[in-house]
Design an enzyme around this catalytic site. Structure first.
Site, PDB file in Angstrom:
ATOM      1  N   GLU A 208      10.213   4.264  -1.711  1.00 40.69           N
ATOM      2  CA  GLU A 208       9.100   5.155  -1.336  1.00 40.69           C
ATOM      3  C   GLU A 208       9.553   6.580  -1.041  1.00 40.69           C
ATOM      4  OE1 GLU A 208       5.337   5.407   1.808  1.00 40.69           O
ATOM      5  OE2 GLU A 208       6.475   3.542   1.586  1.00 40.69           O
ATOM      6  N   LYS A 224       1.436   1.224  -0.086  1.00 34.97           N
ATOM      7  CA  LYS A 224       0.675   0.399   0.851  1.00 34.97           C
ATOM      8  C   LYS A 224      -0.067  -0.655   0.044  1.00 34.97           C
ATOM      9  CE  LYS A 224       0.674   1.118   4.550  1.00 34.97           C
ATOM     10  NZ  LYS A 224       1.571   0.561   5.599  1.00 34.97           N
TER      11      LYS A 224
END
Length: 397
Positions: A208, A224
């Site tokens: 990420e 997410k």
């Protein structure tokens, strides 16, 4: 007694770090020039401390929009690590409970120059690698209860989403650095690499992007939403209203974070809810970009994006307050930032999928975002699924 041999991290010979996001052509020709290590007890403003140290050593970070060029004969750039506690302090929020790994600094900045004499291979260790059983800082039932506590806060209107993170530690003998370096080889480890100092080390397998800045353009790529990397899991992730709502909430939060440091009207969502693979998991990722405001410096950039919204929740300050009172131990090396700052280019990964070593134990953190629709047992299982590939890689002899 915790067993440990002569090859624990505090007695290792000095070796090169393998910093995530360093220029590929330079990655194996770097040598340490200078170092800053800072802890929350040292006082002062962390963001300013980082910027001033980099500036002192010739890196142009007071205006990230100004063109700059890589000097193959001078300072190449710097590894930058920021703990979750330091990130919370940067944004003016409580830093959370004490870290279970106090040997680690909360900020590490390592200035690198180039060398014509790359590091020779490390000598073999005298003690074989052994990793003991993992001991969690909370039980599955305590984790599930914490999920219900967050759901109650959401019902009261205190928050919309809170990311909960658990911790586990395991004793070891031998050299932890090869084990930590293996994390960077896991599939999808965009920010794979290591960083270490006296008495501590960390390894990262994060996919990420917390923040990337190139030529005055800022990108963040929040992740997410998680499912097993199967055909059914892919379909379930795309069809999940709960996961999509949780994801979009964080996209909105990070759009607002970038808007604080961007030219008016320049923030845009380039990709929304794109499914990508990390190890044996599908995860949903979006890309948000903006044009940096004139004169944007590194300190203000860090104040806007730290800690990352996908590992805090929304609203960010309220979520951090709940995190500080709900999680049993601090987040240590996880949920912070690790990456590279160089002339004209900055690239920091979010330290999810990250482990750390102190002289006697390995530490690992994992969690997930909690919304009103969260099922406590499913959240416990998701955190375990995220930690499993790291535990397997660390245990490998």
């Amino acid at each position: 007694m915790i067993p440990h041999g002569p090859d624990v991290v505090e007695t290792l010979p000095r070796r090169w770090n393998t910093p995530p996001a360093a220029p590929p052509a330079c990655r194996h020709t770097l040598t340490e020039h200078a170092r800053l290590e800072w802890r929350t007890t040292d006082g002062g403003d962390p963001a300013t401390t980082i910027q001033d140290f980099l500036t002192t050593h010739g890196l142009p970070v007071t205006d990230l929009t100004r063109p700059a060029h890589h000097d193959p004969t001078g300072i190449c750039g710097a590894s930058l690590y920021v703990s979750a506690a330091a990130g919370a302090l940067i944004t003016g929020a409580p830093p959370g409970p004490p870290t279970p790994a106090p040997a680690l600094p909360d900020i590490a900045v390592v200035i690198h120059t180039h060398t014509d004499h790359p590091t020779p291979p490390a000598p073999p260790t005298t003690a074989p690698w052994w990793l003991g059983p993992w001991q969690p800082s909370w039980t599955p039932d305590q984790h599930a209860t914490a999920v219900d506590t967050v759901r109650a806060a959401i019902a009261r209107g205190d928050v919309y989403q809170v990311n909960l993170v658990g911790h586990a530690a395991a004793p070891y003998t031998g050299d932890p650095l090869p084990a930590l370096a293996r994390l960077g080889t896991l599939p999808g480890a965009r920010y794979g690499g290591t960083l270490h100092g006296h008495g501590w080390a960390l390894g990262c397998a994060s996919p990420e992007t917390l923040v990337e800045v190139t030529a005055g353009r800022i990108h963040t790529r929040p992740i997410k939403g998680t499912r097993p990397a199967t055909t059914q899991g892919h379909r379930e992730l795309l069809d999940s209203a709960k996961e999509r709502a949780e994801h979009v909430m964080i996209v909105d939060l990070e759009r607002n974070d970038l808007a604080r440091i961007a030219r008016t009207g320049s923030v845009q969502v380039d990709e929304l809810f794109t499914v990508r693979r990390w190890c044996d998991l599908w995860q949903a990722e979006s890309t948000i970009s903006a044009t940096a405001a004139d004169g944007l410096g590194l300190a203000d950039l860090l104040r806007a994006v730290c800690p990352g919204g996908s590992v805090t929740g929304a609203p960010k300050h309220a979520a951090l307050t709940h995190i500080a009172t709900t999680e049993p131990v601090g987040r240590g090396a996880s949920m912070g930032a690790l990456g590279w700052v160089g002339p004209g280019h900055l690239d920091l990964g979010l330290t999810i999928r990250t482990a750390a070593a102190d002289p006697h134990r390995l530490h690992l953190w994992a969690g997930g975002g909690i919304t009103w629709d969260s099922d406590p047992q499913a959240e416990v299982a998701e955190a375990a699924a995220k930690a499993a590939p790291l535990r397997a890689a660390l245990a490998h002899p």
